[in-house]
Structures are given as structure tokens and as C-alpha cells.
Design a protein around this motif. Structure first.
Motif, mmCIF file in Angstrom:
data_model
loop_
_atom_site.group_PDB
_atom_site.id
_atom_site.type_symbol
_atom_site.label_atom_id
_atom_site.label_comp_id
_atom_site.label_asym_id
_atom_site.label_seq_id
_atom_site.Cartn_x
_atom_site.Cartn_y
_atom_site.Cartn_z
ATOM 1 N N ILE A 1 0.847 -1.200 0.000
ATOM 2 C CA ILE A 1 0.000 0.000 0.000
ATOM 3 C C ILE A 1 0.880 1.248 0.000
ATOM 4 C CG2 ILE A 1 -1.602 1.390 1.393
ATOM 5 C CD1 ILE A 1 -2.919 -1.316 2.240
ATOM 6 N N LEU A 2 1.860 1.272 0.889
ATOM 7 C CA LEU A 2 2.767 2.430 0.927
ATOM 8 C C LEU A 2 3.473 2.618 -0.411
ATOM 9 C CD1 LEU A 2 4.274 1.866 4.488
ATOM 10 C CD2 LEU A 2 2.712 3.723 3.817
ATOM 11 N N ARG A 3 3.979 1.536 -0.957
ATOM 12 C CA ARG A 3 4.711 1.605 -2.230
ATOM 13 C C ARG A 3 3.791 2.076 -3.356
ATOM 14 N NH1 ARG A 3 7.793 3.245 -4.945
ATOM 15 N NH2 ARG A 3 9.154 2.179 -6.393
ATOM 16 N N ALA A 4 2.578 1.566 -3.389
ATOM 17 C CA ALA A 4 1.621 1.944 -4.438
ATOM 18 C C ALA A 4 1.240 3.417 -4.346
ATOM 19 C CB ALA A 4 0.367 1.072 -4.354
ATOM 20 N N GLN A 5 1.376 4.001 -3.162
ATOM 21 C CA GLN A 5 1.064 5.421 -2.970
ATOM 22 C C GLN A 5 2.279 6.317 -3.223
ATOM 23 O OE1 GLN A 5 -2.104 6.702 -2.366
ATOM 24 N NE2 GLN A 5 -2.601 4.607 -2.914
ATOM 25 N N GLY A 6 3.356 5.717 -3.700
ATOM 26 C CA GLY A 6 4.528 6.501 -4.084
ATOM 27 C C GLY A 6 5.597 6.644 -3.021
ATOM 28 N N VAL A 7 5.423 5.988 -1.881
ATOM 29 C CA VAL A 7 6.442 6.056 -0.836
ATOM 30 C C VAL A 7 7.704 5.376 -1.368
ATOM 31 C CG1 VAL A 7 7.042 5.426 1.528
ATOM 32 C CG2 VAL A 7 4.686 6.095 0.963
ATOM 33 N N GLN A 8 8.815 6.060 -1.244
ATOM 34 C CA GLN A 8 10.075 5.574 -1.807
ATOM 35 C C GLN A 8 10.719 4.531 -0.881
ATOM 36 O OE1 GLN A 8 11.315 6.419 -5.028
ATOM 37 N NE2 GLN A 8 9.148 6.986 -5.019
ATOM 38 N N ILE A 9 10.171 3.337 -0.953
ATOM 39 C CA ILE A 9 10.705 2.193 -0.224
ATOM 40 C C ILE A 9 10.893 1.060 -1.212
ATOM 41 C CG2 ILE A 9 9.850 2.749 2.093
ATOM 42 C CD1 ILE A 9 7.377 1.019 1.497
ATOM 43 N N GLY A 10 11.766 0.156 -0.886
ATOM 44 C CA GLY A 10 12.016 -0.986 -1.747
ATOM 45 C C GLY A 10 12.364 -2.209 -0.923
ATOM 46 N N LYS A 11 12.845 -3.210 -1.614
ATOM 47 C CA LYS A 11 13.166 -4.470 -0.958
ATOM 48 C C LYS A 11 14.175 -4.286 0.172
ATOM 49 C CE LYS A 11 14.655 -9.145 -2.122
ATOM 50 N NZ LYS A 11 15.058 -10.017 -3.234
ATOM 51 N N ARG A 12 15.139 -3.407 -0.027
ATOM 52 C CA ARG A 12 16.151 -3.201 1.012
ATOM 53 C C ARG A 12 15.523 -2.651 2.293
ATOM 54 N NH1 ARG A 12 18.292 2.235 1.031
ATOM 55 N NH2 ARG A 12 17.283 3.410 -0.627
ATOM 56 N N HIS A 13 14.469 -1.855 2.152
ATOM 57 C CA HIS A 13 13.752 -1.352 3.334
ATOM 58 C C HIS A 13 12.944 -2.473 3.985
ATOM 59 C CE1 HIS A 13 14.338 2.276 0.801
ATOM 60 N NE2 HIS A 13 14.739 2.767 1.960
ATOM 61 N N TYR A 14 12.292 -3.267 3.143
ATOM 62 C CA TYR A 14 11.479 -4.370 3.653
ATOM 63 C C TYR A 14 12.338 -5.373 4.421
ATOM 64 C CZ TYR A 14 8.113 -8.160 3.863
ATOM 65 O OH TYR A 14 7.270 -9.144 4.314
#
Length: 169
Positions: free
Chosen positions: A152-165
Motif C-alpha cells: 500500500i505504501l509503495r503503491a502510494q509513491g512512498v520511496q521504499i524498496g526491498k532493502r527497506h522491507y
């Protein structure tokens, strides 16, 4: 071979801490005036219309991990109201959940590995051993809602990726 405790409680705590950091990225994104996203629009965001919003996902991650501790570790239930509507409230819920999980003793989980766990659902009861409950219900359900919150965060444009997860940031 990891114990049942090692497979669950520390994993839940680690992922809840990661989830807090992901929400922090959401707060920063909402504060960025270069986009139209607000904190409230993120808390209310869904992947698709028939799925529940971000706040619900956080509540289910919390309830799933607490529920495991109650059903297997036999700790006293700690009910939360599911009324969180803001990032500070969601972060507080995560922190309270971590505190509950930190109170669980390894021996309280490990001694119950083969004990029966009965999960009451809307369609009836499901019976497991504690180990099977962890591996086939609690952990998968926890990660489903955890990754849905991330998505949800990613789909809303929050700049997170696998490294954050994976907490490699």
C-alpha cells in the motif's frame, strides 16, 4: 533446528520494528509538498477497492502476533480497540505489540509446541498443534498483512524498496 520461540516471537518483533520504519517513510512522503499524498490518505489507502486499508493491515499484524503469544504462550490477552486512524496511533500500536511480545518467555512457547491450538473463525473452529499453527496460520497471516502494508505504501509513491522491507537500508 530453531525452536518454536525463535521461529516466531523474535521474527514478529523484528518485522514490527521494520514496519515502524516503513511507516516513518510514509510520514516523510506525506510531508513532502511535491506530491498530493497526505498522512490521512495513506492511512486510508487500499491496494484495490475490495481490500482493507493500511490501518487495518497494521491492526491485523498486531493481532496475529499477539494472538500467537496468547494461544501458544498462554499469556493474558491484551485487547486493542482497532480504532487507530493516524500514523502516531499506528506507531503506538506497533510499540505496544512489541512490548507484549517482549514479555513472552521462550519456555512458555517451546513447552507448548505440540499442544492443541483452537482458532475460532467466522466459519467455525480450526484445530492445530502449536507448531502447525505457527507455520501454517500465524506466520503466513502475519506476513500477508505485513507485505500488504508495504505494498500500500509503495503503491502510494512512498520511496521504499526491498532493502527497506528487509531492513538493509
Amino acid at each position: 533446528m530453531p525452536t518454536l520461540y525463535e521461529t516466531t516471537i523474535p521474527v514478529f518483533i523484528r518485522q514490527l520494528n521494520i514496519l515502524s520504519k516503513l511507516l516513518g517513510h510514509g510520514i516523510a512522503h506525506a510531508a513532502d509538498s511535491s506530491n498530493a499524498v497526505t498522512e490521512q490518505s495513506l492511512v486510508d489507502a487500499r491496494l484495490i477497492e475490495d481490500m482493507q486499508p493500511l490501518a487495518y493491515q497494521i491492526q491485523r499484524v498486531s493481532d496475529t502476533s499477539k494472538g500467537f503469544a496468547v494461544r501458544v504462550g498462554k499469556i493474558e490477552p491484551v485487547p486493542f480497540e482497532d480504532n487507530e486512524k493516524t500514523f502516531p496511533e499506528l506507531l503506538e500500536r506497533i510499540a505496544k505489540t512489541i512490548k507484549v511480545l517482549e514479555s513472552v518467555k521462550p519456555e512458555d512457547i517451546n513447552k507448548n509446541e505440540d499442544a492443541e491450538v483452537v482458532l475460532k473463525t467466522g466459519s467455525g473452529e480450526i484445530k492445530f498443534t502449536a507448531k502447525n499453527y505457527a507455520l501454517t496460520w500465524a506466520l503466513p497471516n502475519f506476513f500477508f498483512h505485513h507485505v500488504t502494508a508495504y505494498d500500500i505504501l509503495r503503491a502510494q509513491g512512498v520511496q521504499i524498496g526491498k532493502r527497506h522491507y528487509l531492513a538493509r537500508d
